[in-house]
Design a protein around this motif. Structure first.
Motif, PDB file in Angstrom:
ATOM      1  N   VAL A   1     -41.554 -22.168  34.219  1.00 54.64           N
ATOM      2  CA  VAL A   1     -40.455 -22.332  35.168  1.00 54.64           C
ATOM      3  C   VAL A   1     -39.756 -23.668  34.957  1.00 54.64           C
ATOM      4  O   VAL A   1     -40.360 -24.655  34.535  1.00 54.64           O
ATOM      5  CB  VAL A   1     -40.936 -22.205  36.629  1.00 54.64           C
ATOM      6  N   ASP A   2     -38.475 -23.674  35.262  1.00 49.99           N
ATOM      7  CA  ASP A   2     -37.681 -24.896  35.208  1.00 49.99           C
ATOM      8  C   ASP A   2     -36.488 -24.716  36.125  1.00 49.99           C
ATOM      9  O   ASP A   2     -36.038 -23.590  36.373  1.00 49.99           O
ATOM     10  CB  ASP A   2     -37.203 -25.185  33.779  1.00 49.99           C
ATOM     11  N   VAL A   3     -35.957 -25.826  36.634  1.00 41.68           N
ATOM     12  CA  VAL A   3     -34.765 -25.767  37.474  1.00 41.68           C
ATOM     13  C   VAL A   3     -33.506 -25.566  36.625  1.00 41.68           C
ATOM     14  O   VAL A   3     -32.477 -25.115  37.127  1.00 41.68           O
ATOM     15  CB  VAL A   3     -34.644 -27.047  38.338  1.00 41.68           C
ATOM     16  N   SER A   4     -33.596 -25.863  35.345  1.00 42.69           N
ATOM     17  CA  SER A   4     -32.437 -25.771  34.460  1.00 42.69           C
ATOM     18  C   SER A   4     -32.304 -24.373  33.870  1.00 42.69           C
ATOM     19  O   SER A   4     -33.215 -23.876  33.200  1.00 42.69           O
ATOM     20  CB  SER A   4     -32.560 -26.787  33.321  1.00 42.69           C
ATOM     21  N   SER A   5     -31.152 -23.754  34.070  1.00 35.13           N
ATOM     22  CA  SER A   5     -30.904 -22.455  33.466  1.00 35.13           C
ATOM     23  C   SER A   5     -30.789 -22.578  31.949  1.00 35.13           C
ATOM     24  O   SER A   5     -31.128 -21.647  31.216  1.00 35.13           O
ATOM     25  CB  SER A   5     -29.636 -21.828  34.053  1.00 35.13           C
ATOM     26  N   VAL A   6     -30.326 -23.742  31.464  1.00 30.58           N
ATOM     27  CA  VAL A   6     -30.257 -23.959  30.013  1.00 30.58           C
ATOM     28  C   VAL A   6     -31.659 -23.901  29.415  1.00 30.58           C
ATOM     29  O   VAL A   6     -31.895 -23.231  28.403  1.00 30.58           O
ATOM     30  CB  VAL A   6     -29.589 -25.314  29.681  1.00 30.58           C
ATOM     31  N   ALA A   7     -32.618 -24.585  30.034  1.00 32.34           N
ATOM     32  CA  ALA A   7     -33.997 -24.589  29.542  1.00 32.34           C
ATOM     33  C   ALA A   7     -34.595 -23.188  29.581  1.00 32.34           C
ATOM     34  O   ALA A   7     -35.252 -22.748  28.630  1.00 32.34           O
ATOM     35  CB  ALA A   7     -34.848 -25.557  30.366  1.00 32.34           C
ATOM     36  N   VAL A   8     -34.366 -22.470  30.674  1.00 33.29           N
ATOM     37  CA  VAL A   8     -34.934 -21.128  30.825  1.00 33.29           C
ATOM     38  C   VAL A   8     -34.346 -20.169  29.798  1.00 33.29           C
ATOM     39  O   VAL A   8     -35.067 -19.378  29.163  1.00 33.29           O
ATOM     40  CB  VAL A   8     -34.705 -20.619  32.261  1.00 33.29           C
ATOM     41  N   GLU A   9     -33.040 -20.236  29.598  1.00 36.31           N
ATOM     42  CA  GLU A   9     -32.396 -19.346  28.630  1.00 36.31           C
ATOM     43  C   GLU A   9     -32.846 -19.655  27.206  1.00 36.31           C
ATOM     44  O   GLU A   9     -33.090 -18.745  26.402  1.00 36.31           O
ATOM     45  CB  GLU A   9     -30.880 -19.459  28.758  1.00 36.31           C
ATOM     46  N   ARG A  10     -32.980 -20.935  26.888  1.00 42.34           N
ATOM     47  CA  ARG A  10     -33.442 -21.301  25.548  1.00 42.34           C
ATOM     48  C   ARG A  10     -34.868 -20.808  25.307  1.00 42.34           C
ATOM     49  O   ARG A  10     -35.181 -20.290  24.229  1.00 42.34           O
ATOM     50  CB  ARG A  10     -33.361 -22.818  25.362  1.00 42.34           C
ATOM     51  N   LEU A  11     -35.747 -20.988  26.295  1.00 42.54           N
ATOM     52  CA  LEU A  11     -37.128 -20.555  26.116  1.00 42.54           C
ATOM     53  C   LEU A  11     -37.204 -19.036  25.995  1.00 42.54           C
ATOM     54  O   LEU A  11     -37.982 -18.511  25.185  1.00 42.54           O
ATOM     55  CB  LEU A  11     -37.998 -21.045  27.269  1.00 42.54           C
ATOM     56  N   THR A  12     -36.409 -18.327  26.774  1.00 39.17           N
ATOM     57  CA  THR A  12     -36.387 -16.865  26.671  1.00 39.17           C
ATOM     58  C   THR A  12     -36.013 -16.442  25.255  1.00 39.17           C
ATOM     59  O   THR A  12     -36.642 -15.544  24.667  1.00 39.17           O
ATOM     60  CB  THR A  12     -35.410 -16.270  27.687  1.00 39.17           C
TER      61      THR A  12
ATOM     62  N   GLY B   1     -41.990 -26.960  35.101  1.00 39.91           N
ATOM     63  CA  GLY B   1     -41.077 -27.843  34.394  1.00 39.91           C
ATOM     64  C   GLY B   1     -41.212 -27.647  32.896  1.00 39.91           C
ATOM     65  O   GLY B   1     -41.579 -28.566  32.162  1.00 39.91           O
ATOM     66  N   CYS B   2     -40.919 -26.439  32.429  1.00 41.35           N
ATOM     67  CA  CYS B   2     -41.228 -26.079  31.038  1.00 41.35           C
ATOM     68  C   CYS B   2     -40.343 -26.780  30.020  1.00 41.35           C
ATOM     69  O   CYS B   2     -40.708 -26.873  28.848  1.00 41.35           O
ATOM     70  CB  CYS B   2     -41.126 -24.573  30.857  1.00 41.35           C
ATOM     71  N   GLY B   3     -39.179 -27.281  30.424  1.00 43.68           N
ATOM     72  CA  GLY B   3     -38.332 -28.047  29.509  1.00 43.68           C
ATOM     73  C   GLY B   3     -37.977 -27.282  28.259  1.00 43.68           C
ATOM     74  O   GLY B   3     -37.565 -26.113  28.314  1.00 43.68           O
ATOM     75  N   ALA B   4     -38.171 -27.901  27.098  1.00 46.64           N
ATOM     76  CA  ALA B   4     -37.781 -27.287  25.824  1.00 46.64           C
ATOM     77  C   ALA B   4     -38.647 -26.096  25.451  1.00 46.64           C
ATOM     78  O   ALA B   4     -38.266 -25.304  24.587  1.00 46.64           O
ATOM     79  CB  ALA B   4     -37.827 -28.335  24.714  1.00 46.64           C
ATOM     80  N   GLY B   5     -39.818 -25.974  26.063  1.00 43.97           N
ATOM     81  CA  GLY B   5     -40.636 -24.781  25.847  1.00 43.97           C
ATOM     82  C   GLY B   5     -41.777 -24.929  24.869  1.00 43.97           C
ATOM     83  O   GLY B   5     -42.472 -23.954  24.582  1.00 43.97           O
ATOM     84  N   GLY B   6     -42.020 -26.136  24.369  1.00 41.16           N
ATOM     85  CA  GLY B   6     -43.090 -26.322  23.395  1.00 41.16           C
ATOM     86  C   GLY B   6     -44.461 -25.953  23.928  1.00 41.16           C
ATOM     87  O   GLY B   6     -45.271 -25.343  23.217  1.00 41.16           O
ATOM     88  N   ASP B   7     -44.742 -26.305  25.178  1.00 45.61           N
ATOM     89  CA  ASP B   7     -46.042 -25.979  25.770  1.00 45.61           C
ATOM     90  C   ASP B   7     -46.211 -24.467  25.915  1.00 45.61           C
ATOM     91  O   ASP B   7     -47.263 -23.906  25.597  1.00 45.61           O
ATOM     92  CB  ASP B   7     -46.192 -26.641  27.136  1.00 45.61           C
ATOM     93  N   ALA B   8     -45.180 -23.807  26.412  1.00 45.28           N
ATOM     94  CA  ALA B   8     -45.255 -22.363  26.625  1.00 45.28           C
ATOM     95  C   ALA B   8     -45.494 -21.619  25.316  1.00 45.28           C
ATOM     96  O   ALA B   8     -46.320 -20.693  25.253  1.00 45.28           O
ATOM     97  CB  ALA B   8     -43.970 -21.865  27.294  1.00 45.28           C
ATOM     98  N   LEU B   9     -44.804 -22.010  24.265  1.00 44.27           N
ATOM     99  CA  LEU B   9     -44.981 -21.361  22.966  1.00 44.27           C
ATOM    100  C   LEU B   9     -46.397 -21.596  22.427  1.00 44.27           C
ATOM    101  O   LEU B   9     -47.045 -20.666  21.923  1.00 44.27           O
ATOM    102  CB  LEU B   9     -43.951 -21.881  21.976  1.00 44.27           C
ATOM    103  N   TRP B  10     -46.877 -22.833  22.532  1.00 47.13           N
ATOM    104  CA  TRP B  10     -48.218 -23.149  22.049  1.00 47.13           C
ATOM    105  C   TRP B  10     -49.273 -22.340  22.797  1.00 47.13           C
ATOM    106  O   TRP B  10     -50.189 -21.770  22.192  1.00 47.13           O
ATOM    107  CB  TRP B  10     -48.477 -24.648  22.208  1.00 47.13           C
ATOM    108  N   LEU B  11     -49.140 -22.268  24.103  1.00 49.75           N
ATOM    109  CA  LEU B  11     -50.094 -21.517  24.919  1.00 49.75           C
ATOM    110  C   LEU B  11     -50.054 -20.026  24.578  1.00 49.75           C
ATOM    111  O   LEU B  11     -51.096 -19.383  24.427  1.00 49.75           O
ATOM    112  CB  LEU B  11     -49.789 -21.729  26.398  1.00 49.75           C
ATOM    113  N   ALA B  12     -48.857 -19.480  24.456  1.00 57.03           N
ATOM    114  CA  ALA B  12     -48.729 -18.052  24.148  1.00 57.03           C
ATOM    115  C   ALA B  12     -49.342 -17.722  22.799  1.00 57.03           C
ATOM    116  O   ALA B  12     -49.983 -16.671  22.624  1.00 57.03           O
ATOM    117  CB  ALA B  12     -47.260 -17.648  24.190  1.00 57.03           C
TER     118      ALA B  12
END
Length: 208
Positions: free
Chosen positions: A65-76, A45-56
């Protein structure tokens, strides 16, 4: 709720929020994982992606991962713009139907609350089994309703961390509950409002 309805709902939630150039990570994540050595991490449930960016940025290899294609595309797009595309793999999954492959040193599930008909305990059970020995499952849930939450049901009930742990149904010979508590903090919502909220924090470590 069908998969199509779930995607539509969460796409709408994320599309209604302005895309952040550098979204904030969750406070509990930064408190708990700051001192752990980086490895492979799964962000459910990565949402806006703040956690993923911080971890990376701290050297973790992130599957987000997220069910929302909007969230996934934004994080990409954010991963590319921040020079972290080699450390973040954003994937769309409806966790009722699919789960990312791989073994992980940490799995994070922050505020994995949804109106979907989701067997959350089963998802977390599977997440715990995706951990390598020594790896940790971090579950941070709402313990109270923030004024900006999409769910303002006055009758909503938030299970306590020990109750969540019991529901996951892990063998105590192979998994140990390291933390289960309900700290409070002052949070800031997407619209800038602040409020005192309660978090339910659960950390489970795979020992074997």
């Amino acid at each position: 709720m069908s998969t199509t309805d779930a995607i539509t709902f969460w796409d709408g939630v994320h599309a209604a929020r302005p895309a952040a150039g550098d979204p904030r990570p969750n406070v509990r994540l930064t408190e708990i994982l700051a001192d752990l050595p980086p490895g492979d991490v799964l962000d459910l449930g990565c949402g806006a992606g703040g956690d993923a960016l911080w971890l990376a940025r701290r050297g973790w290899r992130v599957t987000a991962v997220d069910v929302s294609s909007v969230a996934v595309e934004r994080l990409t797009s954010l991963a590319v713009s921040h020079g972290l595309a080699d450390r973040i793999a954003a994937q769309r999954h409806d966790l009722r139907e699919s789960f990312p492959e791989g073994a992980f040193d940490a799995v994070c599930a922050h505020y994995l609350h949804t109106p979907l008909d989701l067997d959350r305990a089963a998802v977390l059970h599977r997440a715990a089994h995706a951990l390598r020995p020594g790896g940790r499952l971090l579950v941070v849930d709402h313990g109270s309703t923030a004024p900006w939450s999409w769910d303002q049901d006055p009758d909503i009930r938030y299970p306590a961390p020990r109750e969540v742990a019991a529901g996951i149904g892990l063998d105590p010979a192979a998994w140990t509950v390291e933390r289960a508590d309900s700290p409070r903090r002052v949070a800031t919502g997407p619209d800038g409002r602040t409020a005192e909220v309660t978090d339910h924090v659960l950390i489970v470590r795979r020992t074997a």
